[in-house]
Enzyme design. Structure first.
Site, PDB file in Angstrom:
ATOM      1  N   HIS A 258     -34.109  -7.538   5.615  1.00 18.31           N
ATOM      2  CA  HIS A 258     -33.316  -7.204   4.434  1.00 18.31           C
ATOM      3  C   HIS A 258     -33.247  -8.432   3.546  1.00 18.31           C
ATOM      4  O   HIS A 258     -33.143  -9.550   4.041  1.00 18.31           O
ATOM      5  CB  HIS A 258     -31.892  -6.775   4.835  1.00 18.31           C
ATOM      6  CG  HIS A 258     -31.182  -6.048   3.747  1.00 18.31           C
ATOM      7  ND1 HIS A 258     -30.494  -6.698   2.753  1.00 18.31           N
ATOM      8  CD2 HIS A 258     -31.095  -4.728   3.486  1.00 18.31           C
ATOM      9  CE1 HIS A 258     -29.997  -5.801   1.930  1.00 18.31           C
ATOM     10  NE2 HIS A 258     -30.348  -4.597   2.334  1.00 18.31           N
ATOM     11  N   ASP A 309     -32.277   1.988   7.312  1.00 15.78           N
ATOM     12  CA  ASP A 309     -33.338   2.995   7.392  1.00 15.78           C
ATOM     13  C   ASP A 309     -33.880   3.167   8.813  1.00 15.78           C
ATOM     14  O   ASP A 309     -34.484   4.182   9.119  1.00 15.78           O
ATOM     15  CB  ASP A 309     -34.480   2.640   6.431  1.00 15.78           C
ATOM     16  CG  ASP A 309     -34.028   2.768   4.990  1.00 15.78           C
ATOM     17  OD1 ASP A 309     -33.310   3.727   4.689  1.00 15.78           O
ATOM     18  OD2 ASP A 309     -34.361   1.892   4.174  1.00 15.78           O
TER      19      ASP A 309
END
Ligand code: CMC
Length: 374
Positions: A258, A309
């Site tokens: 991320h 996700d």
């Protein structure tokens, strides 16, 4: 600011101010911890909070739910067009077009007042599930399933797509995934929406552009790619050799890493528990075992934790949803956050127009066509 200061991908750059959410420390929407919202709130209440800035009273929530049900109907011309789009076209592309079509039927399209933008955002919240479910069912040659006025947002979403009433645990899991997907500060799609809004364009244009940004596999499109990874791995026994080979060949593993969360995405931790419960309930923990091994090895070898996700792909699989609906479902939720940012940007606007560092040719003189060499 010196034009020499350059941060590729705008990494670490403060590109604006927001009161919608904060990811410094715990992830908070309008000051409320996302963990608390996932535990105690519902997606509809969370969407209200994002759009209106405060949690609703019981009466406000009941009104908001009623408006969502009333606004769900969409013009039959849109359904007719959805049926005509070639079957090979992916759900995310159809959704982008569908949202653009909704704009043509919205009487407040060019009213950019905060109240009109909230009204438009509320209609989008109600109508996006209709677009997703309608396209899915037409593609399968199935009849539409209308929303149940007594049903929850998450329950209706599942029922309209799958054509069967979800169990309570399925509905709860879907609802939490929607809460977690609803908002995330200045990510690429939200920033896109704010850039469009900053030109004094309309809310629909901003949302359509945001859908385009979300589709990419480095952003929302990752949830569909994650399922492809799990299927490619196939068995828990293959997980370790697969991931070691993938990392050795410098493959980017979808669902990990991320830009901002370097120590872990709190949303992924919350959703993992829902994955576990549904997998156990369904008596098939294969993907959980594969996921555990990949998480351990990717963290050991690259220091990368999973992002939201990663669990959401498994969760949507357990909910019986087709892979190409995963990113559209992200849209069904994130439209709340995008709209809150559009309203905020429009309310305190300054055109977003950064500068670039030029790395092209030095100045040169135009050569007429007949004098140019092959
Ligand atoms: N798998 C393997 N290596 C990775 C991954 C990954 N998923 N993510 C980053 N790396 C490596 C990358 O190769 C680089 O290694 P090295 O320094 O050896 O070259 C290092 O980590 C830094 O990568 P980066 O691309 O500079 O980092 P970033 O901050 O730009 O990346 C990211 C953020 C999300 C684009 C990236 O982690 C990624 O591509 N992840 C996979 C796609 C994904 O899951 N996206 C969803 C993002 S979060 C939720 C959402 O938006 O939907």
């Amino acid at each position: 600011m010196s034009s020499e200061q350059y941060f590729p991908g705008l990494e670490g750059v403060i590109a604006g101010e927001t009161a919608v959410s904060s990811i410094a420390g715990d992830l908070e929407y309008r000051g409320y911890s996302v963990t608390e919202l996932a535990d105690s709130s519902s997606f509809v209440e969370t969407a209200y909070l994002l759009l209106h800035g405060e949690l609703p009273t019981a009466e406000q929530l009941a009104d908001f739910k009623a408006i969502l049900i009333e606004s769900a109907e969409i013009d039959p011309a849109i359904y007719e067009f959805l049926k005509k789009i070639p079957l090979h076209v992916g759900a995310m592309d159809v959704l982008r077009t569908g949202i653009s079509m909704l704009a043509h039927f919205d009487p407040q399209l060019d009213d950019e007042s905060p109240s009109a933008n909230i009204a438009k955002a509320t209609r989008l919240l109600a109508q996006i599930p209709m677009l997703i479910a309608a396209r899915h069912r037409f593609r399968q040659g199935l009849e539409l399933v209308p929303p149940d006025p007594e049903g929850s947002f998450a329950g209706n979403l599942l029922q309209m797509i799958n054509g069967r009433e979800p169990s309570q645990s399925e509905e709860d899991a879907m609802d939490v995934s929607l809460i977690l997907y609803a908002e995330h500060e200045f990510n690429a799609s939200t920033f896109t929406a704010r850039v469009v809004t900053s030109t004094q364009s309309d809310l629909y244009s901003a949302i359509v552009a945001a859908v385009g940004a979300l589709k990419g596999p480095l952003h929302g499109g990752a949830n569909e790619r994650v399922l492809e990874v799990l299927e490619e791995v196939g068995t828990p026994e293959n997980a370790e050799p697969w991931v070691r080979h993938a990392l050795a060949t410098r493959r980017r593993i979808m669902g990990f890493g991320h830009r901002v969360y370097k120590d872990g995405d709190p949303r992924a931790v919350i959703l993992r528990d829902y994955c576990r419960s549904l997998a156990l309930e369904q008596g098939d923990t294969k993907f959980e075992l594969i996921a555990d091994t990949l998480e351990t090895v990717v963290r050991q070898e690259k220091g990368l934790p999973p992002n939201l996700d990663w669990p959401s792909a498994r969760l949507y699989r357990y909910l019986g949803l087709e892979v190409d609906l995963y990113t559209p479902l992200f849209v069904a939720s994130r439209v709340a956050g995008w709209s809150a940012h559009v309203i905020e940007q429009a309310g305190n606007n300054r055109l977003i127009r950064p500068v670039s560092r030029y790395i092209g040719h030095a100045t040169r003189t135009y050569v007429p066509l007949e004098e140019r060499e092959d």
